[in-house]
Enzyme design. Structure first.
Site, PDB file in Angstrom:
ATOM      1  N   LYS A  83       1.954   4.333 -14.394  1.00 23.12           N
ATOM      2  CA  LYS A  83       1.171   3.288 -15.071  1.00 23.12           C
ATOM      3  C   LYS A  83       1.160   3.592 -16.566  1.00 23.12           C
ATOM      4  CE  LYS A  83      -3.083   0.939 -13.614  1.00 23.12           C
ATOM      5  NZ  LYS A  83      -4.431   1.196 -13.104  1.00 23.12           N
TER       6      LYS A  83
HETATM    7  O1  G3P Z   1      -7.477  -0.179 -12.362  1.00 24.11           O
HETATM    8  C1  G3P Z   1      -7.659  -1.072 -13.388  1.00 24.11           C
HETATM    9  C2  G3P Z   1      -8.766  -2.085 -13.164  1.00 24.11           C
HETATM   10  O2  G3P Z   1      -8.718  -2.603 -11.867  1.00 24.11           O
HETATM   11  C3  G3P Z   1     -10.129  -1.674 -13.623  1.00 24.11           C
HETATM   12  O3  G3P Z   1     -11.140  -2.549 -13.226  1.00 24.11           O
HETATM   13  O4  G3P Z   1     -13.539  -3.069 -12.900  1.00 24.11           O
HETATM   14  O5  G3P Z   1     -12.869  -1.206 -14.470  1.00 24.11           O
HETATM   15  O6  G3P Z   1     -12.478  -3.586 -15.068  1.00 24.11           O
HETATM   16  P1  G3P Z   1     -12.578  -2.599 -13.970  1.00 24.11           P
END
Ligand code: G3P
Length: 220
Positions: A83
């Site tokens: 990533k």
């Molecule tokens: O893994 C990346 C993403 O899904 C993070 O989500 O909830 O931290 O905005 P969030």
């Protein structure tokens, strides 16, 4: 539509993998930090539980060290998907790794323009963050619609749209209607997808009626 789980919690991953519904896993530095564990150990362990792509994120911000980190992460297991952030260094790293046959997930995508660059860099996945756009008063799903439409105009683009920062089942259903290839779900959202109050109510009624018969399927 493929479902990935968005967590670095090995217990959760093991539990959800048993449902047969998991196609992959995504992690990020914040999720790894929550576990308090060694990053590389966590990645190795997850890759043994789930055989689909397991996203492991680099933390360098310049091209050369980012590429070195990406190569190290890719060497941990065959199903590691490196990533990288959606920056010029990240895109350059994506191109170099993709040319070597390594799967790459370009993350922190917040615009259609960025998604076009990820596809041109040969990304396996691009991760638009819908919840974080909703948080600032934009509709994250508009971005998914734009990217799906644009990628559909160019069959040479092989990049899959991986909907990230998912907060609720509606995000998942809307993403599916739009034709997004993958959604990465926090464990609670994945479980929520199976729930409906009428399912619970209907099941309770069936079981109550069944009990009145005094029968047992296994003992018949
Ligand atoms: O893994 C990346 C993403 O899904 C993070 O989500 O909830 O931290 O905005 P969030």
């Amino acid at each position: 539509m493929k479902f990935f789980v968005d967590t670095a919690d090995v217990g959760e991953i093991r539990d959800l993998a048993q449902t047969g519904l998991l196609d992959g896993v995504t992690t990020n530095p914040s999720l790894v930090a929550k576990t308090g564990r060694d990053f590389l150990d966590v990645v190795r362990e997850i890759c043994q539980i789930v055989h689909g792509p397991v996203s492991a994120e680099v933390t360098a911000t310049e091209f050369e060290p980012m590429l070195a980190e990406g190569r190290k992460l890719a060497s941990l297991a065959k199903n590691v998907c490196v990533k990288v952030p959606l920056t010029l260094a990240g895109l350059k790293t994506c191109k170099a790794l993709s040319d070597d046959g390594v799967q790459v997930n370009v993350t922190l995508c917040f615009s259609a323009a960025q998604a076009i660059l990820a596809a041109k860099a040969g990304a396996t996945f691009v991760s638009p963050f819908v919840g974080r756009l909703d948080d600032i008063g934009q509709d994250g799903m508009d971005l998914i619609a734009d990217i799906v439409q644009i990628y559909g105009n160019y069959p040479a683009f092989r990049t899959e749209v991986l909907v990230a920062s998912v907060r609720n089942p509606t995000h998942v259903v809307t993403a599916a209607k739009l034709g997004a290839h993958v959604a990465t779900l926090p464990p609670n959202v994945l479980r929520q997808l199976a729930q409906h109050p009428l399912t619970d109510k209907g099941l309770a009624a069936f079981l109550a009626d069944w009990q009145k018969t005094g029968q047992s399927i296994l003992k018949s």
